[in-house]
Write an enzyme that holds these catalytic residues in place. Structure first.
Site, PDB file in Angstrom:
ATOM      1  N   SER A  63      13.614  41.246  38.153  1.00 36.28           N
ATOM      2  CA  SER A  63      14.003  42.280  38.959  1.00 36.28           C
ATOM      3  C   SER A  63      12.765  43.111  39.598  1.00 36.28           C
ATOM      4  O   SER A  63      11.498  42.846  38.903  1.00 36.28           O
ATOM      5  CB  SER A  63      14.718  43.331  38.258  1.00 36.28           C
ATOM      6  OG  SER A  63      15.741  42.799  37.448  1.00 36.28           O
TER       7      SER A  63
HETATM    8  N1  SAH Z   1      15.733  41.149  32.878  1.00 38.11           N
HETATM    9  C1  SAH Z   1      15.237  40.068  33.502  1.00 38.11           C
HETATM   10  C2  SAH Z   1      16.022  39.820  34.904  1.00 38.11           C
HETATM   11  C3  SAH Z   1      17.303  39.286  34.511  1.00 38.11           C
HETATM   12  S1  SAH Z   1      18.245  38.541  36.119  1.00 38.11           S
HETATM   13  C4  SAH Z   1      13.947  39.869  33.854  1.00 38.11           C
HETATM   14  O1  SAH Z   1      13.118  40.972  33.141  1.00 38.11           O
HETATM   15  O2  SAH Z   1      13.403  38.954  34.119  1.00 38.11           O
HETATM   16  C5  SAH Z   1      19.574  38.361  35.271  1.00 38.11           C
HETATM   17  C6  SAH Z   1      19.849  37.305  34.256  1.00 38.11           C
HETATM   18  O3  SAH Z   1      21.357  37.657  33.670  1.00 38.11           O
HETATM   19  C7  SAH Z   1      19.661  35.826  34.543  1.00 38.11           C
HETATM   20  O4  SAH Z   1      18.589  35.107  33.751  1.00 38.11           O
HETATM   21  C8  SAH Z   1      21.115  35.175  34.206  1.00 38.11           C
HETATM   22  O5  SAH Z   1      21.091  34.214  33.623  1.00 38.11           O
HETATM   23  C9  SAH Z   1      21.489  36.391  33.263  1.00 38.11           C
HETATM   24  N2  SAH Z   1      23.073  36.297  33.088  1.00 38.11           N
HETATM   25  C10 SAH Z   1      23.958  36.314  33.859  1.00 38.11           C
HETATM   26  N3  SAH Z   1      25.385  36.440  33.092  1.00 38.11           N
HETATM   27  C11 SAH Z   1      25.046  36.635  32.134  1.00 38.11           C
HETATM   28  C12 SAH Z   1      25.846  36.730  30.604  1.00 38.11           C
HETATM   29  N4  SAH Z   1      27.101  36.900  30.924  1.00 38.11           N
HETATM   30  N5  SAH Z   1      25.336  36.790  29.499  1.00 38.11           N
HETATM   31  C13 SAH Z   1      24.025  36.894  29.493  1.00 38.11           C
HETATM   32  N6  SAH Z   1      23.078  36.728  30.506  1.00 38.11           N
HETATM   33  C14 SAH Z   1      23.754  36.518  32.014  1.00 38.11           C
END
Ligand code: SAH
Length: 224
Positions: A63
């Site tokens: 993000s």
């Molecule tokens: N916080 C992260 C950014 C995350 S992007 C950082 O600092 O880099 C969103 C993430 O959520 C992705 O990696 C995606 O695979 C994950 N995601 C999507 N649906 C999900 C779910 N149901 N449970 C766990 N992770 C999930």
């Protein structure tokens, strides 16, 4: 660490966070400490501290720094609170949270991302983050309740199961809306019920799972 990155990080904190109203000193201090460039793929290293999300592989993103700071500030964590993060991704946000929380429980559905985040956090000697490969829309019932829950992916609606895993006074921060655009939403659990507040517009990759979007219903490529 390379001084160039340190410089860039100092500028990021001043121009992207302080200038836009991030005021919580603990959030500022934590964002000033975590080496974001270590969480960014080699091809994007030069953009590590720029003002937008970046691809991290598997169709996912790390993000925008401001969004990470805003979400954590809105969680208004009390000292030594326990936090649940849904969407570990690169592990960057978990690393920032690890400096504010007593313990961070982070759930990621893509094993390759969970594994590389865990490895990176271990190499940085971050000891209070535990990563689980699972559908985070169900939360982490065995470790509930949490003082803060931060969802780093876009949900079609607020999953009630997550609200139920909040401690009294705890806050859930979650982007809610369509696959293409959402409203950052804060749900606070009070003795008398729940209070919901809308913060601002935002764009996240989709939250895919039992209480999120169905797999195949939306594509994260659409928003990249
Ligand atoms: N916080 C992260 C950014 C995350 S992007 C950082 O600092 O880099 C969103 C993430 O959520 C992705 O990696 C995606 O695979 C994950 N995601 C999507 N649906 C999900 C779910 N149901 N449970 C766990 N992770 C999930």
């Amino acid at each position: 660490m390379e001084p160039a990155f340190e410089d860039q990080r100092r500028r990021m904190v001043a121009d992207q966070l302080l200038a836009r109203g991030i005021r919580d000193p603990l959030v500022i201090r934590s964002m000033a400490r975590v080496p974001r460039h270590l969480f960014v793929p080699a091809g994007h290293l030069d953009k590590s501290y720029s003002d937008h999300p970046l691809p991290i592989g598997e169709g996912q993103t790390i993000s925008q720094p401001y969004m990470v700071a805003l979400m954590i500030q809105e969680m208004a964590l009390k000292p030594a609170g326990r936090v649940l993060e849904i969407g570990t991704g690169s592990g960057y946000e978990a690393a920032v949270l690890s400096l504010l929380a007593s313990k961070v429980y982070s759930v990621e559905r893509v094993p390759a991302l969970a594994d590389s985040a865990a490895k990176l956090l271990r190499s940085l000697s971050v000891k209070n983050v535990q990563i689980l490969i699972a559908d985070g829309t169900a939360g982490w019932p065995d470790e509930a309740p949490f003082q803060g829950i931060l969802v780093a992916a876009a949900a079609p609606r607020v999953p009630e199961v997550l609200v139920n895993q909040l401690a009294p006074g705890g806050r859930l921060v979650i982007p809610v809306g369509s696959a293409l655009s959402q409203t950052l939403t804060v749900v606070r659990r009070e003795a008398g019920g729940i209070e919901t507040r809308e913060i601002c517009g935002c764009v996240f990759v989709p939250l895919i799972g039992a209480h999120g979007w169905k797999e195949g219903e939306v594509s994260s490529e659409e928003v990249l």
